[in-house]
Design a protein around this motif. Structure first.
Motif, PDB file in Angstrom:
ATOM      1  N   ASP A 199       0.849  -1.192   0.000  1.00 53.69           N
ATOM      2  CA  ASP A 199       0.000   0.000   0.000  1.00 53.69           C
ATOM      3  C   ASP A 199       0.884   1.242   0.000  1.00 53.69           C
ATOM      4  O   ASP A 199       2.101   1.171   0.237  1.00 53.69           O
ATOM      5  N   ASP A 200       0.242   2.384  -0.225  1.00 56.99           N
ATOM      6  CA  ASP A 200       0.948   3.658  -0.415  1.00 56.99           C
ATOM      7  C   ASP A 200       1.131   4.353   0.937  1.00 56.99           C
ATOM      8  O   ASP A 200       0.440   5.324   1.250  1.00 56.99           O
ATOM      9  N   TYR A 201       2.104   3.878   1.739  1.00 61.59           N
ATOM     10  CA  TYR A 201       2.242   4.344   3.109  1.00 61.59           C
ATOM     11  C   TYR A 201       3.022   5.647   3.267  1.00 61.59           C
ATOM     12  O   TYR A 201       3.045   6.229   4.343  1.00 61.59           O
ATOM     13  N   HIS A 202       3.712   6.081   2.245  1.00 60.28           N
ATOM     14  CA  HIS A 202       4.505   7.318   2.297  1.00 60.28           C
ATOM     15  C   HIS A 202       5.514   7.297   3.453  1.00 60.28           C
ATOM     16  O   HIS A 202       5.679   8.272   4.183  1.00 60.28           O
ATOM     17  N   GLN A 203       6.209   6.175   3.584  1.00 61.95           N
ATOM     18  CA  GLN A 203       7.218   6.042   4.627  1.00 61.95           C
ATOM     19  C   GLN A 203       8.533   6.713   4.227  1.00 61.95           C
ATOM     20  O   GLN A 203       8.798   6.969   3.046  1.00 61.95           O
ATOM     21  N   ILE A 204       9.335   6.975   5.226  1.00 58.68           N
ATOM     22  CA  ILE A 204      10.660   7.553   5.011  1.00 58.68           C
ATOM     23  C   ILE A 204      11.528   6.542   4.248  1.00 58.68           C
ATOM     24  O   ILE A 204      11.469   5.339   4.516  1.00 58.68           O
TER      25      ILE A 204
END
Length: 277
Positions: A199-204
């Motif tokens: 999924d598109d978690y936008h993690q570092i």
């Protein structure tokens, strides 16, 4: 040395003035602005943000145009399509008014948009006419459906039409698509963030499954000279994480990415792999 920028909405609902101060204190030099009224209760009037960011010593790399329900209307003869074209035209005008060089645009939404069409192509051509008159770039972002970018870029050639590469979207929506191989010559903006492929978690960067050594070599190979731009957000909160601690972590990750930015230099792969552990 490369510059570093970050999305102004990084997951903490703090007032914009404070947000810009924290971004600058963490070491970032620029911001990507969310050009929508979606978070107006916290963000305030978006038209005030460019001056506010610059007052805090930040350059504005681009705006992200709204992700509205009417996006898919772009490809149909409909009131929704007319509305989305109007919204995007307003964003281009706002870029010119606020001396922001680029508008990042989504051209579809979800898994089942209508197919690419001449109607949509004509809408984009009209938007480009406005962009060309006002010396503004339109950067189209990779999403779930690569065929939309293929259709647009094969039918429209303009120095003002380019590509925004989103690393997280490619990793979880279209693994193996290799958008940089296709459209690296058109690269105008980066959205760098990580996820585990589900999924598109936008993690570092470094917190997911993206192979950053390989990816940054590809980016280097395009000749792109813009900022190392993170589009990260604190979607999976850690206990005790604060806006300042999160931004410090994000800036540290951005600095590590520089190890891969210069294709002709020895890459510090060991250091980055230790960082991922």
């Amino acid at each position: 040395m490369p510059q570093f920028s970050i999305f102004s909405w990084f997951g903490f609902p703090v007032p914009m003035e404070e947000r810009f101060k924290l971004i600058k204190m963490a070491g970032f030099e620029g911001v990507l602005l969310w050009w929508s009224d979606e978070h107006a209760a916290v963000d305030g009037d978006k038209s005030l943000q460019p001056e506010m960011a610059r007052r805090n010593g930040l350059f504005i790399e681009n705006i992200h145009t709204p992700i509205e329900e009417c996006i898919n209307g772009l490809w149909t003869n409909s009131a929704a399509g007319d509305e989305f074209e109007r919204i995007l035209s307003g964003c281009i005008v706002a870029c010119a008014e606020h001396a922001i060089p680029t508008a990042v645009v989504h051209v579809s939404r979800g898994d089942n948009p209508p197919p690419p069409s001449q109607i949509g192509l004509d809408r984009i051509k009209r938007l480009l006419e406005t962009a060309e008159r006002k010396n503004i770039n339109i950067a189209l972002e990779n999403l779930r459906k690569p065929e939309f970018l293929d259709f647009i870029f094969s039918n429209i050639q303009s120095d003002r039409l380019g590509f925004c590469y989103d690393s997280g979207h490619e990793n979880c929506y279209t693994p193996g698509a290799d958008f940089l191989a296709k459209y690296g010559s058109k690269l105008m903006a980066l959205h760098l963030h990580d996820n585990d492929g589900t999924d598109d978690y936008h993690q570092i960067p470094g917190e997911g499954s993206i192979d950053w050594s390989a990816l940054l070599k590809k980016i280097s190979g395009t000749g792109y000279g813009g900022a190392i731009a993170l589009e990260v957000a604190n979607k999976i909160p850690l206990c005790g994480e604060t806006p300042a601690s999160y931004l410090k972590k994000a800036f540290g990750a951005a600095q590590k990415l520089v190890n891969y930015k210069e294709a002709d230099q020895l890459l510090d792969i060991v250091a980055f792999e230790n960082y991922r552990r």
